[in-house]
Design a protein around this motif. Sequence first.
Motif, mmCIF file in Angstrom:
data_model
loop_
_atom_site.group_PDB
_atom_site.id
_atom_site.type_symbol
_atom_site.label_atom_id
_atom_site.label_comp_id
_atom_site.label_asym_id
_atom_site.label_seq_id
_atom_site.Cartn_x
_atom_site.Cartn_y
_atom_site.Cartn_z
ATOM 1 N N PHE A 1 0.865 -1.187 0.000
ATOM 2 C CA PHE A 1 0.000 0.000 0.000
ATOM 3 C C PHE A 1 0.900 1.235 0.000
ATOM 4 C CE2 PHE A 1 -2.338 -3.393 1.958
ATOM 5 C CZ PHE A 1 -3.673 -3.209 1.578
ATOM 6 N N SER A 2 0.646 2.184 -0.894
ATOM 7 C CA SER A 2 1.356 3.469 -0.886
ATOM 8 C C SER A 2 0.316 4.564 -0.752
ATOM 9 C CB SER A 2 2.139 3.684 -2.185
ATOM 10 O OG SER A 2 3.187 2.757 -2.267
ATOM 11 N N ALA A 3 0.519 5.466 0.194
ATOM 12 C CA ALA A 3 -0.469 6.535 0.407
ATOM 13 C C ALA A 3 0.239 7.787 0.898
ATOM 14 C CB ALA A 3 -1.511 6.097 1.433
ATOM 15 N N GLY A 4 -0.244 8.957 0.438
ATOM 16 C CA GLY A 4 0.242 10.221 0.989
ATOM 17 C C GLY A 4 -0.045 10.267 2.476
ATOM 18 N N LEU A 5 0.751 11.055 3.198
ATOM 19 C CA LEU A 5 0.614 11.076 4.658
ATOM 20 C C LEU A 5 -0.789 11.473 5.114
ATOM 21 C CD1 LEU A 5 4.053 12.688 5.462
ATOM 22 C CD2 LEU A 5 3.391 10.312 5.837
ATOM 23 N N HIS A 6 -1.488 12.269 4.276
ATOM 24 C CA HIS A 6 -2.830 12.720 4.654
ATOM 25 C C HIS A 6 -3.931 11.839 4.078
ATOM 26 C CE1 HIS A 6 -2.254 16.124 7.084
ATOM 27 N NE2 HIS A 6 -1.710 16.898 6.179
ATOM 28 N N GLU A 7 -3.574 10.852 3.277
ATOM 29 C CA GLU A 7 -4.598 10.082 2.577
ATOM 30 C C GLU A 7 -5.116 8.929 3.435
ATOM 31 O OE1 GLU A 7 -2.712 11.047 -1.822
ATOM 32 O OE2 GLU A 7 -2.715 8.986 -1.102
ATOM 33 N N CYS A 8 -6.224 8.355 2.982
ATOM 34 C CA CYS A 8 -6.809 7.150 3.588
ATOM 35 C C CYS A 8 -7.296 7.367 5.019
ATOM 36 C CB CYS A 8 -5.829 5.967 3.549
ATOM 37 S SG CYS A 8 -5.228 5.629 1.883
ATOM 38 N N GLY A 9 -7.434 8.641 5.424
ATOM 39 C CA GLY A 9 -7.986 8.918 6.748
ATOM 40 C C GLY A 9 -6.981 8.853 7.874
ATOM 41 N N SER A 10 -5.688 9.046 7.566
ATOM 42 C CA SER A 10 -4.691 9.019 8.640
ATOM 43 C C SER A 10 -4.839 10.258 9.516
ATOM 44 C CB SER A 10 -3.279 8.965 8.059
ATOM 45 O OG SER A 10 -3.003 10.148 7.358
ATOM 46 N N THR A 11 -4.368 10.169 10.754
ATOM 47 C CA THR A 11 -4.411 11.309 11.667
ATOM 48 C C THR A 11 -2.982 11.756 11.965
ATOM 49 O OG1 THR A 11 -4.305 9.901 13.631
ATOM 50 C CG2 THR A 11 -6.506 10.435 12.771
ATOM 51 N N VAL A 12 -2.835 13.020 12.382
ATOM 52 C CA VAL A 12 -1.506 13.505 12.749
ATOM 53 C C VAL A 12 -1.547 14.024 14.185
ATOM 54 C CG1 VAL A 12 -1.915 15.834 11.822
ATOM 55 C CG2 VAL A 12 0.428 15.012 12.100
ATOM 56 N N GLN A 13 -0.495 13.706 14.934
ATOM 57 C CA GLN A 13 -0.340 14.231 16.300
ATOM 58 C C GLN A 13 0.989 14.977 16.350
ATOM 59 O OE1 GLN A 13 0.399 11.280 19.270
ATOM 60 N NE2 GLN A 13 0.425 12.739 20.964
ATOM 61 N N VAL A 14 0.979 16.155 16.998
ATOM 62 C CA VAL A 14 2.210 16.933 17.131
ATOM 63 C C VAL A 14 2.670 16.835 18.576
ATOM 64 C CG1 VAL A 14 3.265 19.193 16.829
ATOM 65 C CG2 VAL A 14 1.403 18.477 15.332
ATOM 66 N N THR A 15 3.880 16.324 18.794
ATOM 67 C CA THR A 15 4.462 16.257 20.138
ATOM 68 C C THR A 15 5.627 17.249 20.176
ATOM 69 O OG1 THR A 15 6.178 14.638 19.655
ATOM 70 C CG2 THR A 15 3.958 13.772 20.108
ATOM 71 N N PRO A 16 6.236 17.484 21.341
ATOM 72 C CA PRO A 16 7.376 18.409 21.370
ATOM 73 C C PRO A 16 8.496 18.002 20.412
ATOM 74 C CG PRO A 16 6.607 17.992 23.595
ATOM 75 C CD PRO A 16 5.838 17.064 22.696
ATOM 76 N N ASP A 17 8.635 16.715 20.127
ATOM 77 C CA ASP A 17 9.760 16.264 19.312
ATOM 78 C C ASP A 17 9.392 15.799 17.918
ATOM 79 O OD1 ASP A 17 11.569 16.615 21.462
ATOM 80 O OD2 ASP A 17 10.797 14.771 22.344
#
Length: 269
Positions: free
Chosen positions: A55-71
């Motif tokens: 499977f190849s998908a853009g980081l925002h595709e297919c319903g992925s979520t993003v979390q921002v931590t200090p690092d």
Amino acid sequence: PHAPVAVQCQEAQLEVTVHRDLFGNGRLVSAAELSLGPAACKHSRLDPARNTVTFSAGLHECGSTVQVTPDSLIYRTLLTYEPGPGSNPVIVRSSPAVIPIECHYPRRDNVSSGAIRPTWAPFNSALAAEEKLLFSLRLMNEDWSAERAFTGFRLGDVLNIQAEVGTQSHVPLRLFVDSCVATMSPGAEASPHYAIIDFNGCLVDGRSDATSSAFVTPRPRQDMLRFQIDVFRFAGDPRNLIYIACHLKVTPAERSPDALNKACSFNKA
């Protein structure tokens, strides 16, 4: 033994390779029974020789979520195995499975003067992998239209420095220059050294009376930051080569600047 699931985090996308012997019991799952993310994206390619499904998908595709931590920026998605109905609907021989997938992108990096093009060997694991954001620091010509040919400077000239982060398909990012240190030899710890940017983003070189050093406002883009420094040399040292090492970092563009994430120039007035 093969890893049943391998993750590769690339600059702008993630790649998940699944071995059809997903459970290591010799029973091969079919590609149609596998999907990626809440959007249930289908596979990109099959390798019959290796019995793998990719499977190849853009980081925002297919319903992925993003979390921002200090690092880090952490992109998360799920690989789902949903077994199809067997030939006899009365019984089942396999259960569904959900495998969490993560890609980690460190939010900060050290770059030194010159065109920086980091190289990497992505780290693979069954569940999580890490990749670099592409930070760069470049010396630009007078109108910022191209990189400057490094032909030397005279006292009285101005250095145009452009810091940038490659952000295609990432969450929108704002770039900051946390610190910059000038030294006579490579490495920010070398002695003597002179702080150009310090205190989490203050262009301290602009404090002295005779300089016009400052960040250029407005920014061309949130993921780019430009600043100008009046050329200097180290006192009492005949060498003319100066190294500049800067520490760059990003925050989500939607987050307001704060004491630790700022681009501040000194207003002498």
